[in-house]
Design an enzyme around this catalytic site. Structure first.
Site, mmCIF file in Angstrom:
data_model
loop_
_atom_site.group_PDB
_atom_site.id
_atom_site.type_symbol
_atom_site.label_atom_id
_atom_site.label_comp_id
_atom_site.label_asym_id
_atom_site.label_seq_id
_atom_site.Cartn_x
_atom_site.Cartn_y
_atom_site.Cartn_z
ATOM 1 N N HIS A 73 0.829 -1.226 0.062
ATOM 2 C CA HIS A 73 0.180 0.045 -0.180
ATOM 3 C C HIS A 73 0.920 1.155 0.155
ATOM 4 C CE1 HIS A 73 -4.210 -1.562 1.448
ATOM 5 N NE2 HIS A 73 -3.740 -2.375 0.471
ATOM 6 N N TYR A 201 -9.344 5.664 7.596
ATOM 7 C CA TYR A 201 -9.400 6.109 8.965
ATOM 8 C C TYR A 201 -10.560 7.254 9.022
ATOM 9 C CZ TYR A 201 -4.983 3.488 9.891
ATOM 10 O OH TYR A 201 -3.959 2.668 10.167
ATOM 11 N N PRO A 293 -4.016 0.674 18.638
ATOM 12 C CA PRO A 293 -3.861 0.224 17.330
ATOM 13 C C PRO A 293 -4.090 1.138 16.278
ATOM 14 C CG PRO A 293 -5.870 -0.503 18.236
ATOM 15 C CD PRO A 293 -5.238 -0.033 19.247
ATOM 16 N N LYS A 297 1.172 0.143 15.053
ATOM 17 C CA LYS A 297 2.629 0.261 15.441
ATOM 18 C C LYS A 297 3.171 -1.201 16.229
ATOM 19 C CE LYS A 297 3.548 3.508 13.172
ATOM 20 N NZ LYS A 297 4.416 3.447 11.861
ATOM 21 N N TYR A 385 3.796 6.979 9.779
ATOM 22 C CA TYR A 385 3.122 5.568 9.559
ATOM 23 C C TYR A 385 3.859 4.685 8.846
ATOM 24 C CZ TYR A 385 -1.306 3.145 8.432
ATOM 25 O OH TYR A 385 -2.202 1.963 8.328
HETATM 26 C C1 PHB Z 1 -5.986 -4.192 10.844
HETATM 27 O O1 PHB Z 1 -6.002 -4.458 9.658
HETATM 28 O O2 PHB Z 1 -6.102 -4.975 11.676
HETATM 29 C C2 PHB Z 1 -5.447 -2.823 11.181
HETATM 30 C C3 PHB Z 1 -5.011 -1.894 10.428
HETATM 31 C C4 PHB Z 1 -4.639 -0.640 10.643
HETATM 32 C C5 PHB Z 1 -4.751 -0.379 12.224
HETATM 33 C C6 PHB Z 1 -5.222 -1.128 12.931
HETATM 34 C C7 PHB Z 1 -5.532 -2.503 12.563
HETATM 35 O O3 PHB Z 1 -4.218 0.940 12.334
#
Ligand code: PHB
Ligand code: APR
Length: 391
Positions: A73, A201, A293, A297, A385
């Protein structure tokens, strides 16, 4: 002469990646894991790998399936009432991330370890660490009522937040730092195509939402929920309806609904334990730190701890150079705290905090508006990120 050089406590990503890096360097180890292999491999966890972590898995020789099945990505999106903003990591940093479930990483590492005869004691009961501040540490465990003991040169505490390693550091030595968030994440897995080609997000008046994925046919979604909520209160229909509202009018039309096959609520916390070394005991991964989460990280910090610890141990056994061992805690913590900051900041920006009132909401809206228009702000998010340098 010790029974083994390194006793690794825990067969999660930290313990298994360390074992693989030590194996590649010809350093003997034994892994003690309290759960069964099936249990360890069945845990559902986040799936965004920094390119630093990708390179570590390549160094460990366990990256083939990730490159076959993982999804590179180059960006992700921030959604809010003002619209959707893509953070173009590839353009802003020249780097990207790999979407590949932690479950798969752990499976690949365990498969590789067992395939070459690596010793993993699954279902090891009552693991205990002994004489960690001496030159002759050891670990004990029980199986079928029989106690076993293993002497070693070093112990790697990779046993997560609830393990026995961190508590083996004396209270007058250990310092902890914690922030508990007043909400949880309701997570859902469904065999449906993702709603977007990258992660989204979303900051919404109702609360945070995240659209992620495991493959082109398997989606992972999250909603911020009160800690008092129960999974039973969230039918699939209620979840899909609320997800559509929070992802907003641009993204929602692309949501493909379907039955969930995993649904759970997890709390969020920021936590750091210092130091990450006491005598012959080293902490790595969740044993030493937890992040919310939001910034994805957790696994990546475990990987960078392990990279630093493996390099320190390789130098020690290769040339007797103890500088890496002596500098491990300070070096690892320097990166941990920067990732803790980013994870805390991103969580604070994207979630609803009723206690901060209308002013707090306005601050979030203003910061997202600033990010939407600022190359510098987007570059800062992007470089955090994709992962800051190891040093
Ligand atoms: C996930 O795919 O479980 C996931 C991806 C990004 C995040 C948290 C969880 O920031
Ligand atoms: N004895 C032996 N093993 C133990 C003990 C114990 N007393 N306590 C815990 N363990 C094992 C757990 O069963 C688990 O398999 O240690 C392992 C720790 O693995 P994780 O909790 O996954 O921690 P870590 O390897 O540091 O990986 C961090 O995992 O929890 C996620 O979000 C986190 O992505 C991050 C990653």
């Amino acid at each position: 002469m010790a029974n083994t050089k390194v006793a690794i406590i825990g067969a999660g990503p930290a313990g298994m990646l360390l074992s693989q890096l030590l194996h590649v360097a010809g350093i003997d180890f034994v892994i003690l894991e309290r759960k069964s292999r099936d249990y360890v491999e069945g845990r559902v966890r986040a799936g965004v790998l920094e390119d630093t972590t990708v390179k570590l898995l390549e160094r460990a020789g366990v990256a083939d399936r990730m490159h076959r099945e993982g999804l590179p990505h180059g960006g992700f999106a921030l959604a809010s009432e003002d619209g959707v903003t893509r953070i173009d990591m590839a353009a802003l940093t020249g780097r990207s991330v790999m979407v590949y479930g932690q479950t798969e990483v752990t499976r690949d590492l365990i498969d590789a370890c067992l395939a070459r005869g690596g010793r993993v004691e699954f279902e090891a009961e009552d693991v205990a660490l002994h004489d960690v501040d001496s030159e002759t540490p050891s670990v004990t465990w029980r199986r079928d009522g029989v106690e076993h003991r293993l002497s070693c040169d070093f112990i790697a505490g990779c046993d997560g937040y609830h393990g026995v390693s961190r508590p083996s550091i004396p209270d007058d030595v250990l310092r902890t730092f914690e922030r508990v968030y007043p909400f949880g994440w309701l997570g859902v897995l469904a065999e449906v195509p993702p709603c977007d080609h990258e992660l989204v997000y979303s900051n919404h008046e109702n609360g945070f939402a995240l659209a992620s994925m495991r493959s082109p046919t398997r989606s992972r979604y999250y909603l911020q929920v009160p800690l008092t909520d129960q999974v039973s209160e969230w039918s699939d229909e209620r979840f899909w309806d609320e997800l559509a509202v929070r992802l907003g009018p641009t993204i929602a039309p692309h949501i493909v609904r379907g039955p969930s096959f995993e649904k759970s609520i997890a709390p969020l916390r920021s936590f750091v334990a210092e130091p990450m070394r006491h005598g012959r005991l080293f902490l790595a991964g969740d044993a030493a730190h937890i992040v919310p989460p939001t910034g994805a990280k957790g696994l990546n910090l475990a990987a960078s701890d392990v990279a630093m610890l493996a390099d320190a141990l390789i130098a020690f056994y290769g040339s007797g150079d103890a500088s890496g061992i002596d500098g491990y805690s300070a070096r690892a913590l320097a990166r941990v705290w920067k990732a803790e900051r980013f994870s805390w900041w991103f969580t604070s920006l994207m979630h609803r905090f009723p206690e901060t009132g209308a002013f707090g909401r306005k601050m979030q809206t203003a910061e997202i508006a600033y990010i939407r228009q600022s190359h510098a702000a987007q570059q800062s998010i992007a470089e955090n990120y994709v992962g800051l340098p190891l040093d």
